[in-house]
Design a protein around this motif. Structure first.
Motif, PDB file in Angstrom:
ATOM      1  N   VAL A   1       0.927  -1.317   0.143  1.00  0.00           N
ATOM      2  CA  VAL A   1       0.004  -0.122   0.040  1.00  0.00           C
ATOM      3  C   VAL A   1       0.990   1.275   0.028  1.00  0.00           C
ATOM      4  CG1 VAL A   1      -1.764   1.336   1.197  1.00  0.00           C
ATOM      5  CG2 VAL A   1      -1.887  -0.913   1.252  1.00  0.00           C
TER       6      VAL A   1
ATOM      7  N   LEU B  76       7.283   6.954 -10.149  1.00  0.00           N
ATOM      8  CA  LEU B  76       7.194   6.751 -11.647  1.00  0.00           C
ATOM      9  C   LEU B  76       7.902   8.049 -12.019  1.00  0.00           C
ATOM     10  CD1 LEU B  76       3.847   5.309 -12.442  1.00  0.00           C
ATOM     11  CD2 LEU B  76       5.690   4.279 -13.165  1.00  0.00           C
ATOM     12  N   GLY B  77       7.720   9.289 -11.501  1.00  0.00           N
ATOM     13  CA  GLY B  77       8.198  10.500 -11.946  1.00  0.00           C
ATOM     14  C   GLY B  77       9.675  10.306 -11.887  1.00  0.00           C
TER      15      GLY B  77
ATOM     16  N   LEU C 250       2.056   1.898  -3.296  1.00  0.00           N
ATOM     17  CA  LEU C 250       1.062   2.217  -4.050  1.00  0.00           C
ATOM     18  C   LEU C 250       0.897   3.697  -4.213  1.00  0.00           C
ATOM     19  CD1 LEU C 250      -0.213   0.598  -6.018  1.00  0.00           C
ATOM     20  CD2 LEU C 250      -2.366   0.354  -4.404  1.00  0.00           C
ATOM     21  N   PHE C 251       1.057   4.228  -3.050  1.00  0.00           N
ATOM     22  CA  PHE C 251       0.927   5.623  -2.735  1.00  0.00           C
ATOM     23  C   PHE C 251       1.913   6.389  -3.091  1.00  0.00           C
ATOM     24  CE2 PHE C 251      -2.665   4.870   0.453  1.00  0.00           C
ATOM     25  CZ  PHE C 251      -3.321   5.723   0.059  1.00  0.00           C
TER      26      PHE C 251
ATOM     27  N   SER D 282       3.796   5.378  -5.817  1.00  0.00           N
ATOM     28  CA  SER D 282       3.961   5.303  -7.226  1.00  0.00           C
ATOM     29  C   SER D 282       3.791   6.343  -8.165  1.00  0.00           C
ATOM     30  CB  SER D 282       2.871   4.379  -7.749  1.00  0.00           C
ATOM     31  OG  SER D 282       1.736   4.598  -7.774  1.00  0.00           O
ATOM     32  N   PRO D 283       3.245   7.466  -7.865  1.00  0.00           N
ATOM     33  CA  PRO D 283       3.297   8.704  -8.551  1.00  0.00           C
ATOM     34  C   PRO D 283       4.699   9.306  -8.830  1.00  0.00           C
ATOM     35  CG  PRO D 283       1.484   8.506  -7.307  1.00  0.00           C
ATOM     36  CD  PRO D 283       2.168   7.710  -6.872  1.00  0.00           C
TER      37      PRO D 283
END
Lengths: 298, 450
Positions: A14, A24-25, A17-18, A20-21
């Motif tokens: 989790v 990814l950046g 997941l949080f 991830s933005p």
């Protein structure tokens, strides 16, 4: 798989997941391009055809043969060594003035901060061209008081200094930080020293300056790194040439010319990595020296 | 149930974040690249099936007036070919080439690009331009009315990579009212470098030192001024195999001539030249009345005449060298199709419309030179204003002198930078002419030797 490991992964999933933005950046917009640039620095790459591996040739050419590169490094060092200290001294003096409890502090603070907001902007650099040009405002004033004018922007012996003046003028950001630091200095220290007969000058050297050295250090590091990467002022003021006679050819400007005007993206990439090493080295030196002069109250 | 809902909410949330991030990234690159945004669409519109709308991109350099004009031409093309949409991108000369290089590298160059002799070799040698013979053979592009010499000027190593929008020739201009006021006779069309110096002396003398004869043309770009001089000396900038084509002797003669004029104060001092380097037309030394003679391409005569309330702009040939050869070679502005283009046929239809149709030429007239299509050159003649007609006359007078010229090799922009640097160093008195010549040759041979 180890059930414990699965458990850990499950628990952290989790969280990732949080993240991830941002992750990814970091990977897509920063890490991969940085790695690509490292690879390109070992190639001859004209952006239109596939890169061609040439090992250390770019670095060798730069360090051994490229006069223009040497000159651009020199110009940038002068800019950093003169611009940063002068800008910070100026910022600190203004902060000291504003810190004397004058009325309308907020307004003054805002006004003095404005130039920094325009910092790297094209408009200000254009304005500078007008100000210091042959028919500019500066010459107009000089002629008013009977002094001969001088073509500040277009003469190789003065062009760089107009850019340094521009740097100094953008003192707002460090000033605001200094101002915050000055407010943190305990007033009882001043009271005590006044009773002991210390004047303003002595108070500044013995109380104010030592107590704000951490902030001075912070400003020195930030401004130095920024100054090494300055690009816009030189690009606009010299119309992208770094002229006259390469006197305003900042490192970044030469890098840009190599990459985008001369189609030598590989060489430009290797220049960027050398710049990174130079900045890292200078910053490391600053941190080492900090042990000698930065005073943390604890 | 509840945990599942939670998991779902989390996934939904992170999806939203990721999308938001992607949008941010996109926005950023738009801000930097200005026009990069259009790139994706071209690919998505797929094959040019019949009836389906196809989007191509067209880019050019120029000022505001030209942008309006080209937009109008593109509008007419879209009327004629409703299934083709043309996205337009434009900018000033210097920005144009920076952007095109970046776009080409990123794989999103426009389909139709404006091209120029000075840069074409850089792109052609790297395989970035389409062989236009393919679209001529398939019938989209008609060049039957183009003279062979005009087509030849668009060939690099035998491959046709660009089609002239207009052919132009450079020359020197003077403003009739200014010379009249000073009481100086107009130069003859076949004047010489000695005449250039003599007239400059008269200008300085009769204006009481408030004007110079000409700007400092000793440095700056390698062509046309220096190139004409080396060609008049029987040489050229580059050889066919991409080496430097002129001798040290010629270079020393050229820079010595300009140094003499500078020492005599017939041209501006180094600092003034540096200040006016690269300023827009409205602010340059000629338009602001600080020099009496100026070198421009003929198609710009009407732009200069607009800047003066009275009098005319007249053009003479580039100064000649007594006993020397003719310096002239064909120049112009061209259109190319990029090799990456997904729609070469539509791009070719666009070029065909641009250079061969009355609907387009009615607007273009002689914007970037005299039309190379011979029928169209006749068609635009009655439409021209006086200064434009003067330009066409000049171009037609001078073209017969033109001989072929080798293309610049890759690395030419860097050679030009070295040329400019050394000329500036002479002007500021930091190098002698001989020193500068040696330094330039060393630099140029190193660049081209690689």
């Amino acid at each position: 798989m180890n059930p414990k490991l699965i458990n850990v992964l499950k628990r952290n999933a989790v969280g990732y997941l949080f993240l991830s933005p941002w992750l990814l950046g970091l990977i897509g917009l920063s890490a991969l391009p940085i790695l690509a640039s490292l690879y390109f620095s070992f190639t001859r790459y004209d952006m239109l055809t596939a890169p061609d591996w040439i090992g250390l040739d770019n670095y060798r050419e730069m360090l051994l043969n490229d006069q223009k590169w040497r000159n651009s490094l020199k110009v940038t060092l002068i800019y950093v060594l003169l611009g940063v200290p002068l800008q910070l001294v100026f910022a600190l003096s203004i902060a000291l003035m504003l810190n004397r409890g004058i009325r309308g502090l907020r307004i003054y603070r805002a006004i003095y901060y404005v130039p920094s907001l325009f910092g790297g902007s094209v408009a200000v650099a254009l304005l500078w061209r007008q100000l210091f040009g042959g028919e500019g405002l500066v010459n107009l004033l000089l002629r008013q008081i009977g002094l001969p004018g001088h073509n500040w922007i277009a003469s190789p012996d003065t062009a760089l200094y107009t850019l340094i003046v521009l740097k100094i003028w953008q003192f707002g950001a460090p000033m605001v930080i200094f101002l915050a630091a000055l407010k943190q200095v305990p007033t009882e220290l001043y009271e005590a020293s006044r009773i002991d007969g210390a004047g303003r000058w002595k108070q500044f050297w013995r109380i104010t300056l030592p107590l704000i050295t951490p902030i001075v250090f912070f400003n020195v590091v930030m401004q130095t790194i920024q100054a090494f990467q300055a690009f816009t002022p030189a690009y606009i003021v010299s119309r992208g040439t770094g002229g006259p006679l390469d006197s305003t050819l900042f490192y970044t400007l030469y890098l840009y010319q190599k990459g985008f005007t001369h189609f030598q993206m590989g060489y430009a990439a290797s220049m960027a990595w050398v710049l990174l090493i130079v900045i890292a080295f200078v910053t490391a030196m600053l941190f080492l020296s900090a042990r000698k002069w930065v005073y943390y109250q604890e | 149930m509840r945990t599942r809902l939670k998991a779902f909410a989390i996934i939904l949330l992170s999806a939203v974040f990721v999308l938001g991030l992607a949008a941010c990234g996109g926005g950023k690159s738009n801000g930097n690249g200005e026009s990069a945004g259009g790139s994706g669409n071209t690919a998505q519109s797929g094959d040019s099936g019949s009836g389906e709308t196809v989007e191509i991109r067209f880019t050019w350099w120029g000022d505001t007036a030209r942008n309006d004009l080209y937009n109008a031409i593109v509008d007419r093309f879209e009327e004629e070919y409703p299934h083709i949409k043309v996205k337009r991108e434009f900018g000033g000369w210097a920005d144009y080439w920076d952007r095109l290089a970046t776009q080409s590298a990123g794989g999103n160059a426009p389909d139709v690009v404006s091209m120029h002799q000075f840069y074409v070799a850089d792109y052609a040698a790297r395989g970035a331009l389409l062989d236009l013979q393919t679209v001529i053979d398939s019938g989209e592009l008609d060049v039957s009315l183009f003279p062979e010499a005009a087509l030849d000027s668009g060939r690099v190593n035998g491959t046709l990579v660009m089609i002239p929008k207009g052919i132009t020739m450079p020359g020197w201009v003077y403003h009739t009212a200014t010379l009249d006021k000073l009481g100086i006779a107009y130069p003859d069309i076949n004047w010489t470098y000695d005449d250039l110096i003599a007239i400059s002396r008269q200008v300085v003398e009769k204006s009481g030192g408030t004007m110079w004869g000409t700007p400092d043309m000793g440095g700056g770009q390698l062509q046309p001024n220096f190139r004409y001089f080396v060609r008049q000396n029987g040489e050229d900038l580059y050889t066919e195999d991409g080496k430097l084509g002129f001798s040290r002797d010629t270079l020393v003669k050229w820079w010595s001539m300009w140094k003499q004029m500078r020492d005599e104060k017939l041209i501006p001092d180094a600092a003034t030249s540096a200040e006016y380097d690269g300023v827009p037309l409205e602010q340059n030394l000629f338009v602001t009345g600080k020099v009496a003679l100026y070198q421009i391409p003929a198609n710009q005569i009407y732009l200069y005449e607009q800047q003066f309330p009275e009098g005319e702009i007249h053009m003479v040939r580039m100064p000649s060298l007594p006993g020397g050869q003719n310096g002239e070679y064909l120049e112009g502005a061209y259109l190319s199709i990029t090799a990456q283009s997904k729609h070469p046929k539509e791009a070719a239809l666009f070029i065909n419309f641009f250079v061969n149709s009355e609907r387009s030429l009615e607007l273009f007239k002689v914007e970037q030179g005299s039309p190379a299509n011979t029928d169209m050159a006749e068609f635009v003649k009655p439409l021209l204003a006086a200064p434009q007609a003067r330009a066409v006359d000049f171009i037609q007078t001078v073209i017969p002198y033109a001989t072929s010229a080798a293309y610049a090799p890759a690395g030419a922009t860097e050679v030009e930078a070295a040329f400019k640097d050394n000329a500036t160093a002479i002007a500021f008195g930091q190098k002698t002419v001989e020193q500068a010549a040696d330094d330039f040759l060393a630099a140029a041979n190193r660049i081209l030797g690689q």
